[in-house]
Design an enzyme around this catalytic site. Structure first.
Site, PDB file in Angstrom:
ATOM      1  N   CYS A   5       0.845  -1.204   0.000  1.00  0.00           N
ATOM      2  CA  CYS A   5       0.000   0.000   0.000  1.00  0.00           C
ATOM      3  C   CYS A   5       0.877   1.250   0.000  1.00  0.00           C
ATOM      4  O   CYS A   5       1.628   1.493   0.949  1.00  0.00           O
ATOM      5  CB  CYS A   5      -0.925  -0.004   1.218  1.00  0.00           C
ATOM      6  SG  CYS A   5      -1.849   1.534   1.394  1.00  0.00           S
ATOM      7  N   CYS A   8       0.216   3.580   3.010  1.00  0.00           N
ATOM      8  CA  CYS A   8       0.869   3.064   4.222  1.00  0.00           C
ATOM      9  C   CYS A   8       2.338   3.471   4.231  1.00  0.00           C
ATOM     10  O   CYS A   8       2.867   3.908   5.267  1.00  0.00           O
ATOM     11  CB  CYS A   8       0.789   1.537   4.274  1.00  0.00           C
ATOM     12  SG  CYS A   8      -0.752   0.879   4.929  1.00  0.00           S
ATOM     13  N   ASP A  31      -1.449  16.292  -2.072  1.00  0.00           N
ATOM     14  CA  ASP A  31      -1.804  15.449  -3.209  1.00  0.00           C
ATOM     15  C   ASP A  31      -0.842  15.750  -4.364  1.00  0.00           C
ATOM     16  O   ASP A  31      -0.528  16.896  -4.637  1.00  0.00           O
ATOM     17  CB  ASP A  31      -3.255  15.721  -3.624  1.00  0.00           C
ATOM     18  CG  ASP A  31      -3.806  14.642  -4.530  1.00  0.00           C
ATOM     19  OD1 ASP A  31      -4.721  13.920  -4.093  1.00  0.00           O
ATOM     20  OD2 ASP A  31      -3.316  14.501  -5.682  1.00  0.00           O
ATOM     21  N   HIS A  47      -3.614   0.785   8.367  1.00  0.00           N
ATOM     22  CA  HIS A  47      -4.308   0.563   7.106  1.00  0.00           C
ATOM     23  C   HIS A  47      -5.790   0.248   7.313  1.00  0.00           C
ATOM     24  O   HIS A  47      -6.133  -0.756   7.947  1.00  0.00           O
ATOM     25  CB  HIS A  47      -3.666  -0.585   6.324  1.00  0.00           C
ATOM     26  CG  HIS A  47      -4.261  -0.753   4.959  1.00  0.00           C
ATOM     27  ND1 HIS A  47      -3.895   0.028   3.888  1.00  0.00           N
ATOM     28  CD2 HIS A  47      -5.227  -1.590   4.506  1.00  0.00           C
ATOM     29  CE1 HIS A  47      -4.600  -0.322   2.833  1.00  0.00           C
ATOM     30  NE2 HIS A  47      -5.421  -1.310   3.178  1.00  0.00           N
ATOM     31  N   ASN A  86     -13.502   9.562  -1.135  1.00  0.00           N
ATOM     32  CA  ASN A  86     -14.042   8.651  -2.138  1.00  0.00           C
ATOM     33  C   ASN A  86     -14.060   7.254  -1.551  1.00  0.00           C
ATOM     34  O   ASN A  86     -13.040   6.768  -1.043  1.00  0.00           O
ATOM     35  CB  ASN A  86     -13.197   8.702  -3.408  1.00  0.00           C
ATOM     36  CG  ASN A  86     -13.300  10.046  -4.100  1.00  0.00           C
ATOM     37  OD1 ASN A  86     -14.348  10.668  -4.087  1.00  0.00           O
ATOM     38  ND2 ASN A  86     -12.196  10.504  -4.673  1.00  0.00           N
ATOM     39  N   GLY A  92     -15.256   6.232  -7.397  1.00  0.00           N
ATOM     40  CA  GLY A  92     -13.991   6.312  -8.123  1.00  0.00           C
ATOM     41  C   GLY A  92     -12.763   6.262  -7.233  1.00  0.00           C
ATOM     42  O   GLY A  92     -11.720   6.833  -7.582  1.00  0.00           O
ATOM     43  N   HIS A  97      -6.682   2.994   0.536  1.00  0.00           N
ATOM     44  CA  HIS A  97      -6.276   3.307   1.915  1.00  0.00           C
ATOM     45  C   HIS A  97      -7.046   4.567   2.280  1.00  0.00           C
ATOM     46  O   HIS A  97      -6.884   5.603   1.600  1.00  0.00           O
ATOM     47  CB  HIS A  97      -4.757   3.517   1.982  1.00  0.00           C
ATOM     48  CG  HIS A  97      -4.229   3.884   3.348  1.00  0.00           C
ATOM     49  ND1 HIS A  97      -3.259   3.137   4.008  1.00  0.00           N
ATOM     50  CD2 HIS A  97      -4.517   4.915   4.180  1.00  0.00           C
ATOM     51  CE1 HIS A  97      -2.992   3.690   5.168  1.00  0.00           C
ATOM     52  NE2 HIS A  97      -3.728   4.788   5.300  1.00  0.00           N
ATOM     53  N   HIS A  99      -8.510   7.929   3.044  1.00  0.00           N
ATOM     54  CA  HIS A  99      -7.918   9.273   3.082  1.00  0.00           C
ATOM     55  C   HIS A  99      -9.013  10.308   2.870  1.00  0.00           C
ATOM     56  O   HIS A  99      -9.961  10.083   2.112  1.00  0.00           O
ATOM     57  CB  HIS A  99      -6.808   9.426   2.032  1.00  0.00           C
ATOM     58  CG  HIS A  99      -7.215   9.053   0.642  1.00  0.00           C
ATOM     59  ND1 HIS A  99      -7.284   7.743   0.215  1.00  0.00           N
ATOM     60  CD2 HIS A  99      -7.599   9.809  -0.413  1.00  0.00           C
ATOM     61  CE1 HIS A  99      -7.676   7.711  -1.045  1.00  0.00           C
ATOM     62  NE2 HIS A  99      -7.885   8.953  -1.453  1.00  0.00           N
ATOM     63  N   HIS A 101      -9.731  14.084   1.469  1.00  0.00           N
ATOM     64  CA  HIS A 101      -9.210  15.181   0.660  1.00  0.00           C
ATOM     65  C   HIS A 101      -9.612  16.488   1.344  1.00  0.00           C
ATOM     66  O   HIS A 101     -10.802  16.698   1.627  1.00  0.00           O
ATOM     67  CB  HIS A 101      -9.824  15.171  -0.735  1.00  0.00           C
ATOM     68  CG  HIS A 101      -9.462  13.986  -1.578  1.00  0.00           C
ATOM     69  ND1 HIS A 101      -8.554  14.051  -2.609  1.00  0.00           N
ATOM     70  CD2 HIS A 101      -9.892  12.697  -1.546  1.00  0.00           C
ATOM     71  CE1 HIS A 101      -8.447  12.859  -3.181  1.00  0.00           C
ATOM     72  NE2 HIS A 101      -9.251  12.018  -2.555  1.00  0.00           N
TER      73      HIS A 101
HETATM   74  P1  AMP Z   1      -8.948   8.662  -4.599  1.00  0.00           P
HETATM   75  O1  AMP Z   1      -8.536   7.284  -4.155  1.00  0.00           O
HETATM   76  O2  AMP Z   1     -10.043   8.641  -5.629  1.00  0.00           O
HETATM   77  O3  AMP Z   1      -9.279   9.569  -3.464  1.00  0.00           O
HETATM   78  O4  AMP Z   1      -7.701   9.300  -5.367  1.00  0.00           O
HETATM   79  C1  AMP Z   1      -6.390   9.173  -4.874  1.00  0.00           C
HETATM   80  C2  AMP Z   1      -5.728  10.523  -4.759  1.00  0.00           C
HETATM   81  O5  AMP Z   1      -4.408  10.285  -4.283  1.00  0.00           O
HETATM   82  C3  AMP Z   1      -5.606  11.297  -6.076  1.00  0.00           C
HETATM   83  O6  AMP Z   1      -6.042  12.643  -5.841  1.00  0.00           O
HETATM   84  C4  AMP Z   1      -4.118  11.234  -6.392  1.00  0.00           C
HETATM   85  O7  AMP Z   1      -3.653  12.390  -7.058  1.00  0.00           O
HETATM   86  C5  AMP Z   1      -3.490  11.069  -5.033  1.00  0.00           C
HETATM   87  N1  AMP Z   1      -2.223  10.323  -4.998  1.00  0.00           N
HETATM   88  C6  AMP Z   1      -2.000   9.080  -5.497  1.00  0.00           C
HETATM   89  N2  AMP Z   1      -0.740   8.688  -5.256  1.00  0.00           N
HETATM   90  C7  AMP Z   1      -0.147   9.698  -4.565  1.00  0.00           C
HETATM   91  C8  AMP Z   1       1.153   9.902  -4.027  1.00  0.00           C
HETATM   92  N3  AMP Z   1       2.112   8.975  -4.139  1.00  0.00           N
HETATM   93  N4  AMP Z   1       1.408  11.072  -3.399  1.00  0.00           N
HETATM   94  C9  AMP Z   1       0.453  12.022  -3.286  1.00  0.00           C
HETATM   95  N5  AMP Z   1      -0.796  11.881  -3.758  1.00  0.00           N
HETATM   96  C10 AMP Z   1      -1.099  10.749  -4.403  1.00  0.00           C
END
Ligand code: AMP
Length: 113
Positions: A5, A8, A31, A47, A86, A92, A97, A99, A101
């Site tokens: 992950c 993680c 992000d 996790h 989300n 989508g 994991h 999170h 926004h």
């Molecule tokens: P969601 O799962 O739909 O909330 O989208 C995942 C979010 O994580 C998106 O906005 C990506 O731009 C962001 N994201 C994915 N990988 C990374 C990373 N390694 N570092 C920072 N942001 C990330």
């Protein structure tokens, strides 16, 4: 920690990122594809896949506290901001994991659906 992950790994400093807040339970970092001037991801270090994955109340409280700290330090607590998570396929969700926004720093659009 789940070995495959990415969040993680970032939340636990196996991979470093652009952190804006951290405590024992939670990490917050920017992000990599920001949709607004402030776009920070707040997540538990443990996790959990989603917000409905049996997350302990203490961890949920720590995440909300982190949102407040991020909003204040980013200067959006007064101007306004949005918190979303989300959850699953219809929303989508890309990274499995939990999170939050934290989006702000501009007038956000109304299209939540
Ligand atoms: P969601 O799962 O739909 O909330 O989208 C995942 C979010 O994580 C998106 O906005 C990506 O731009 C962001 N994201 C994915 N990988 C990374 C990373 N390694 N570092 C920072 N942001 C990330």
């Amino acid at each position: 920690m789940k070995d495959d992950c990415i969040f993680c790994k970032i939340a636990n400093h196996v991979i470093e990122s652009d952190y804006v807040y951290e405590d024992d339970l939670v990490a917050a970092f920017r992000d990599m594809n920001p949709l607004a001037p402030t776009h920070v991801l707040v997540m538990p270090k443990e996790h959990y896949e989603t917000i409905v994955d049996g997350v302990p109340a203490q961890t949920l409280a720590a995440m909300v506290h982190a949102v407040e700290e991020v909003a204040k330090s980013e200067g959006v607590a007064e101007t306004g901001f949005r918190v979303t998570t989300n959850t699953g396929a219809d929303a989508g969700q890309v990274v499995q994991h939990l999170h939050l926004h934290v989006l702000g720093g501009k007038r956000l659009t109304d299209d939540l659906a």
